[in-house]
Design a protein around this motif. Structure first.
Motif, PDB file in Angstrom:
ATOM      1  N   GLN A   1      35.010  47.699  33.603  1.00  0.00           N
ATOM      2  CA  GLN A   1      35.926  46.562  33.690  1.00  0.00           C
ATOM      3  C   GLN A   1      36.989  46.587  32.605  1.00  0.00           C
ATOM      4  OE1 GLN A   1      35.758  44.495  36.403  1.00  0.00           O
ATOM      5  NE2 GLN A   1      37.778  43.857  35.646  1.00  0.00           N
ATOM      6  N   GLN A   2      36.642  47.089  31.436  1.00  0.00           N
ATOM      7  CA  GLN A   2      37.619  47.160  30.354  1.00  0.00           C
ATOM      8  C   GLN A   2      38.777  48.085  30.725  1.00  0.00           C
ATOM      9  OE1 GLN A   2      35.963  48.361  26.602  1.00  0.00           O
ATOM     10  NE2 GLN A   2      37.881  48.096  25.485  1.00  0.00           N
TER      11      GLN A   2
ATOM     12  N   SER B   1      53.422  43.855  37.221  1.00  0.00           N
ATOM     13  CA  SER B   1      53.561  42.460  37.615  1.00  0.00           C
ATOM     14  C   SER B   1      53.955  42.330  39.084  1.00  0.00           C
ATOM     15  CB  SER B   1      54.623  41.784  36.740  1.00  0.00           C
ATOM     16  OG  SER B   1      54.822  40.445  37.126  1.00  0.00           O
TER      17      SER B   1
ATOM     18  N   ASN C   1      40.853  46.330  33.408  1.00  0.00           N
ATOM     19  CA  ASN C   1      41.675  45.269  32.830  1.00  0.00           C
ATOM     20  C   ASN C   1      42.876  45.822  32.091  1.00  0.00           C
ATOM     21  OD1 ASN C   1      39.920  43.346  33.824  1.00  0.00           O
ATOM     22  ND2 ASN C   1      38.816  43.079  31.895  1.00  0.00           N
ATOM     23  N   LYS C   2      42.701  46.949  31.434  1.00  0.00           N
ATOM     24  CA  LYS C   2      43.795  47.553  30.681  1.00  0.00           C
ATOM     25  C   LYS C   2      44.966  47.887  31.606  1.00  0.00           C
ATOM     26  CE  LYS C   2      44.749  51.200  27.324  1.00  0.00           C
ATOM     27  NZ  LYS C   2      44.173  52.332  26.544  1.00  0.00           N
TER      28      LYS C   2
ATOM     29  N   SER D   1      45.324  46.481  34.795  1.00  0.00           N
ATOM     30  CA  SER D   1      45.734  45.250  35.474  1.00  0.00           C
ATOM     31  C   SER D   1      46.693  44.419  34.632  1.00  0.00           C
ATOM     32  CB  SER D   1      44.510  44.404  35.822  1.00  0.00           C
ATOM     33  OG  SER D   1      43.606  45.117  36.634  1.00  0.00           O
ATOM     34  N   ASN D   2      46.537  44.474  33.310  1.00  0.00           N
ATOM     35  CA  ASN D   2      47.337  43.643  32.419  1.00  0.00           C
ATOM     36  C   ASN D   2      48.665  44.281  32.015  1.00  0.00           C
ATOM     37  OD1 ASN D   2      45.358  41.648  32.411  1.00  0.00           O
ATOM     38  ND2 ASN D   2      44.277  42.556  30.674  1.00  0.00           N
ATOM     39  N   MET D   3      48.983  45.442  32.561  1.00  0.00           N
ATOM     40  CA  MET D   3      50.258  46.076  32.239  1.00  0.00           C
ATOM     41  C   MET D   3      51.408  45.232  32.812  1.00  0.00           C
ATOM     42  SD  MET D   3      49.464  50.117  32.984  1.00  0.00           S
ATOM     43  CE  MET D   3      51.140  50.611  32.517  1.00  0.00           C
ATOM     44  N   PRO D   4      52.363  44.827  31.978  1.00  0.00           N
ATOM     45  CA  PRO D   4      53.494  44.027  32.485  1.00  0.00           C
ATOM     46  C   PRO D   4      54.267  44.735  33.591  1.00  0.00           C
ATOM     47  CG  PRO D   4      53.433  43.984  30.087  1.00  0.00           C
ATOM     48  CD  PRO D   4      52.429  45.009  30.523  1.00  0.00           C
TER      49      PRO D   4
ATOM     50  N   THR E   1      48.835  43.445  43.377  1.00  0.00           N
ATOM     51  CA  THR E   1      47.402  43.174  43.309  1.00  0.00           C
ATOM     52  C   THR E   1      46.639  44.497  43.321  1.00  0.00           C
ATOM     53  OG1 THR E   1      47.662  41.076  44.486  1.00  0.00           O
ATOM     54  CG2 THR E   1      45.445  42.051  44.429  1.00  0.00           C
TER      55      THR E   1
END
Length: 208
Positions: free
Chosen positions: A47-48, A60, A51-52, A54-57, A63
């Protein structure tokens, strides 16, 4: 959609090439030799790591439904050798330049398997949308731009190094690094002040 996570280099693993370290996020069995011909496509469950990405701007508006990691030793080794060469040139001629960026490449889904196994091929330049910025492989800063060129998406490590603005000629980039006698620019961009796209002419300059 296929996304590829960043590899972090550490000196672990069973590489027969002592100068190249296996990324510590690669998953493999103890009886596997990470050597010539090694290739695996791994579903990422950590998951880490998910998440790394998924959180990339730059992702944006999209999905993420599935994350896969390409573990291709031949491609990775060639990329790391090229990275050392680009790093040396950057340090010598333009220390302020970024050697590497994480960019996106859009393509048809049926091209993903070939790229994963054999890497990028500049001979296919322009098939999807022309070669307005010269021949080479095109990479976008934002994923939304790459999605215009195909329903398959790759997050790629790219050696952008020392870049210059595209001449817009549709021909190969032969520009020489300022101060160098013969070393060529590593990439060209669509806008020198705020690039949205990078083009590289060396197939070893990108790792999918």
């Amino acid at each position: 959609i296929k996304y590829v996570a960043e590899g972090i280099e550490v000196t672990i693993g069973k590489s027969k090439s002592e100068e190249i370290a296996i990324p510590d996020n690669w998953e493999y069995n103890e009886n596997e030799d990470i050597t010539d011909g090694y290739y695996r496509l791994v579903d990422v469950k950590n998951q880490q790591e998910i998440n790394k990405i998924s959180n990339m701007p730059s992702l944006s508006g999209l999905t993420i439904r599935k994350v896969q990691r390409i573990q291709n030793w031949n491609l990775y080794r060639r990329y790391q050798i090229m990275k050392a060469e680009v790093s040396e040139a950057v340090q010598k001629y333009m220390p302020s330049a970024r050697v590497e960026r994480h960019l996106f490449h859009g393509t048809a889904k049926n091209n993903l398997a070939a790229i994963s196994k054999s890497g990028f091929d500049r001979d296919f330049s322009g098939i999807a949308a022309g070669s307005v910025h010269g021949t080479g492989t095109y990479f976008a800063v934002n994923a939304q731009l790459s999605r215009r060129y195909g329903d398959g998406l790759l997050l790629v490590r790219v050696l952008t190094g020392i870049s210059t603005k595209s001449s817009g000629s549709g021909r190969p980039n032969l520009s020489i690094i300022p101060g160098s006698q013969s070393e060529r620019i590593h990439s060209v961009v669509d806008d020198a002040n705020s690039p949205s796209m990078y083009v590289v002419s060396n197939d070893n300059s990108a790792y999918p």
